[in-house]
Scaffold this motif. Structure first.
Motif, PDB file in Angstrom:
ATOM      1  N   ALA A  14      -1.718  -5.804  -5.601  1.00  0.00           N
ATOM      2  CA  ALA A  14      -1.059  -5.201  -4.451  1.00  0.00           C
ATOM      3  C   ALA A  14       0.141  -4.364  -4.878  1.00  0.00           C
ATOM      4  O   ALA A  14       0.755  -4.605  -5.917  1.00  0.00           O
ATOM      5  CB  ALA A  14      -0.607  -6.288  -3.478  1.00  0.00           C
ATOM      6  N   ARG A  59       3.338  -6.696   8.722  1.00  0.00           N
ATOM      7  CA  ARG A  59       2.061  -7.191   9.235  1.00  0.00           C
ATOM      8  C   ARG A  59       2.368  -7.941  10.527  1.00  0.00           C
ATOM      9  O   ARG A  59       2.947  -9.016  10.519  1.00  0.00           O
ATOM     10  CB  ARG A  59       1.363  -8.147   8.258  1.00  0.00           C
ATOM     11  N   THR A 115      -2.585  -6.527  13.214  1.00  0.00           N
ATOM     12  CA  THR A 115      -3.824  -6.853  12.511  1.00  0.00           C
ATOM     13  C   THR A 115      -4.668  -7.868  13.274  1.00  0.00           C
ATOM     14  O   THR A 115      -5.769  -8.204  12.828  1.00  0.00           O
ATOM     15  CB  THR A 115      -3.532  -7.395  11.092  1.00  0.00           C
ATOM     16  N   ARG A 151      -0.174   1.328   4.705  1.00  0.00           N
ATOM     17  CA  ARG A 151       0.635   1.032   3.513  1.00  0.00           C
ATOM     18  C   ARG A 151       0.442   2.097   2.439  1.00  0.00           C
ATOM     19  O   ARG A 151       1.376   2.427   1.695  1.00  0.00           O
ATOM     20  CB  ARG A 151       0.270  -0.352   2.967  1.00  0.00           C
ATOM     21  N   ALA A 152      -0.772   2.650   2.363  1.00  0.00           N
ATOM     22  CA  ALA A 152      -1.057   3.656   1.343  1.00  0.00           C
ATOM     23  C   ALA A 152      -0.463   5.023   1.679  1.00  0.00           C
ATOM     24  O   ALA A 152      -0.283   5.859   0.788  1.00  0.00           O
ATOM     25  CB  ALA A 152      -2.571   3.783   1.166  1.00  0.00           C
ATOM     26  N   HIS A 204      -2.651  -7.341   0.993  1.00  0.00           N
ATOM     27  CA  HIS A 204      -2.894  -6.075   1.687  1.00  0.00           C
ATOM     28  C   HIS A 204      -1.639  -5.210   1.775  1.00  0.00           C
ATOM     29  O   HIS A 204      -1.614  -4.227   2.524  1.00  0.00           O
ATOM     30  CB  HIS A 204      -3.460  -6.341   3.077  1.00  0.00           C
ATOM     31  N   GLY A 205      -0.606  -5.576   1.025  1.00  0.00           N
ATOM     32  CA  GLY A 205       0.554  -4.708   0.904  1.00  0.00           C
ATOM     33  C   GLY A 205       1.679  -4.914   1.890  1.00  0.00           C
ATOM     34  O   GLY A 205       2.604  -4.095   1.941  1.00  0.00           O
ATOM     35  N   GLU A 225      -6.270 -10.653  -5.765  1.00  0.00           N
ATOM     36  CA  GLU A 225      -5.995  -9.438  -4.990  1.00  0.00           C
ATOM     37  C   GLU A 225      -4.492  -9.210  -4.858  1.00  0.00           C
ATOM     38  O   GLU A 225      -4.024  -8.065  -4.847  1.00  0.00           O
ATOM     39  CB  GLU A 225      -6.650  -9.536  -3.611  1.00  0.00           C
ATOM     40  N   ASP A 267      -3.986  -1.643   5.337  1.00  0.00           N
ATOM     41  CA  ASP A 267      -4.242  -0.983   4.052  1.00  0.00           C
ATOM     42  C   ASP A 267      -3.985   0.520   4.157  1.00  0.00           C
ATOM     43  O   ASP A 267      -3.322   1.114   3.302  1.00  0.00           O
ATOM     44  CB  ASP A 267      -5.698  -1.200   3.622  1.00  0.00           C
ATOM     45  N   ALA A 307      -7.696  -3.502   7.658  1.00  0.00           N
ATOM     46  CA  ALA A 307      -7.991  -2.143   7.176  1.00  0.00           C
ATOM     47  C   ALA A 307      -6.909  -1.174   7.651  1.00  0.00           C
ATOM     48  O   ALA A 307      -6.528  -0.243   6.922  1.00  0.00           O
ATOM     49  CB  ALA A 307      -9.367  -1.693   7.660  1.00  0.00           C
TER      50      ALA A 307
END
Length: 257
Positions: free
Chosen positions: A32, A113, A88, A104-105, A129-130, A28, A101, A98
């Motif tokens: 990223a 984090r 988180t 970050r998008a 998770h970025g 994963e 995520d 989540a």
């Protein structure tokens, strides 16, 4: 058991439930988004803001429902935030990966984090998770853990915000040659806030480091106090999420209207 001990106990229990194999989490990580430079984002002459997506806290309870954390983060970015902090931790702060995520998008600036990092796995998880930046709380870690976790974050190209509350913790923090040090005015063991931590500890942080004031900041005068103590950045959550207008709240804190 202190409040901090209780939180960490819950963090470990929740981590055990979601832990994946190292092969899976490493896979994963390869997918990223590239790391953004948090050091660069927090450098400059003007006061920087690490704006926090924060639904709840152990000291105040529920703060804001925040149905769309990405939309809130986008407003923070538009209002001038340099970094977005995403809680988180699930039990006390009602956050999630989540949320990380989603934020970050949506934004173009670095994302922190914000959690209680007490296990090596969490750093791989953060990067997967970025996350561009992680929090290391000196009060929650042994001397060896602090150094090991800082090294892991660095190897993963993430920046580390090293958080202290006492002179002893600051001394331990400086031993690992950090680049960003945050002084938390809140004692995580008792949840009491003492703003004099800013004026006592921030001047002791070498000028070449990025110095962050955390907690207890809700007014323009609070920001000025932190700045006069030597802070180059502030981490603010509660004052923004409870304001009803985070854009105006941030501009007010920065003295921009």
């Amino acid at each position: 058991m202190t409040v901090l001990d209780s939180i960490i106990e819950g963090v470990r229990e929740d981590l055990a439930k979601r832990r994946k194999s190292l092969n899976q989490i490493h896979e994963e990580m390869t997918q990223a988004a590239p790391v953004r430079d948090a050091h660069l984002a927090l450098t400059g002459d003007e006061m920087k803001v690490i704006a926090e997506v924060k639904r709840s806290s152990p000291s105040k309870g529920a703060l804001s429902a925040i149905a769309d954390p990405a939309a809130l983060a986008e407003r923070y970015q538009s209002a001038g935030a340099s970094v977005i902090s995403v809680l988180t931790e699930e039990r006390r702060f009602k956050g999630s990966l989540a949320d990380l995520d989603a934020v970050r998008a949506r934004v173009d600036i670095p994302v922190l984090r914000k959690d209680f990092m007490v296990d090596e796995y969490q750093f791989f998880e953060a990067r997967a998770h970025g996350a561009d930046l992680v929090l290391l709380i000196v009060a929650a870690l042994s001397k060896s853990q602090l150094k090991d976790f800082f090294d892991i974050a660095t190897e993963l190209q993430m920046a580390s915000l090293i958080e202290v509350h006492t002179a002893d913790e600051l001394e331990r923090a400086l031993e690992i040659s950090p680049r960003i040090v945050g002084v938390n005015s809140r004692n995580l063991k008792t949840l009491e806030v003492d703003p004099t931590a800013f004026s006592d500890l921030i001047p002791r942080i070498p000028a070449e480091l990025i110095r962050v004031a955390e907690s207890g900041i809700s007014t323009r005068s609070d920001v000025e106090f932190a700045q006069n103590s030597g802070a180059q950045a502030i981490l603010v959550g509660e004052a923004l999420v409870t304001s009803g207008d985070p854009d105006l709240a941030m501009r007010t804190l920065l003295g921009r209207g």
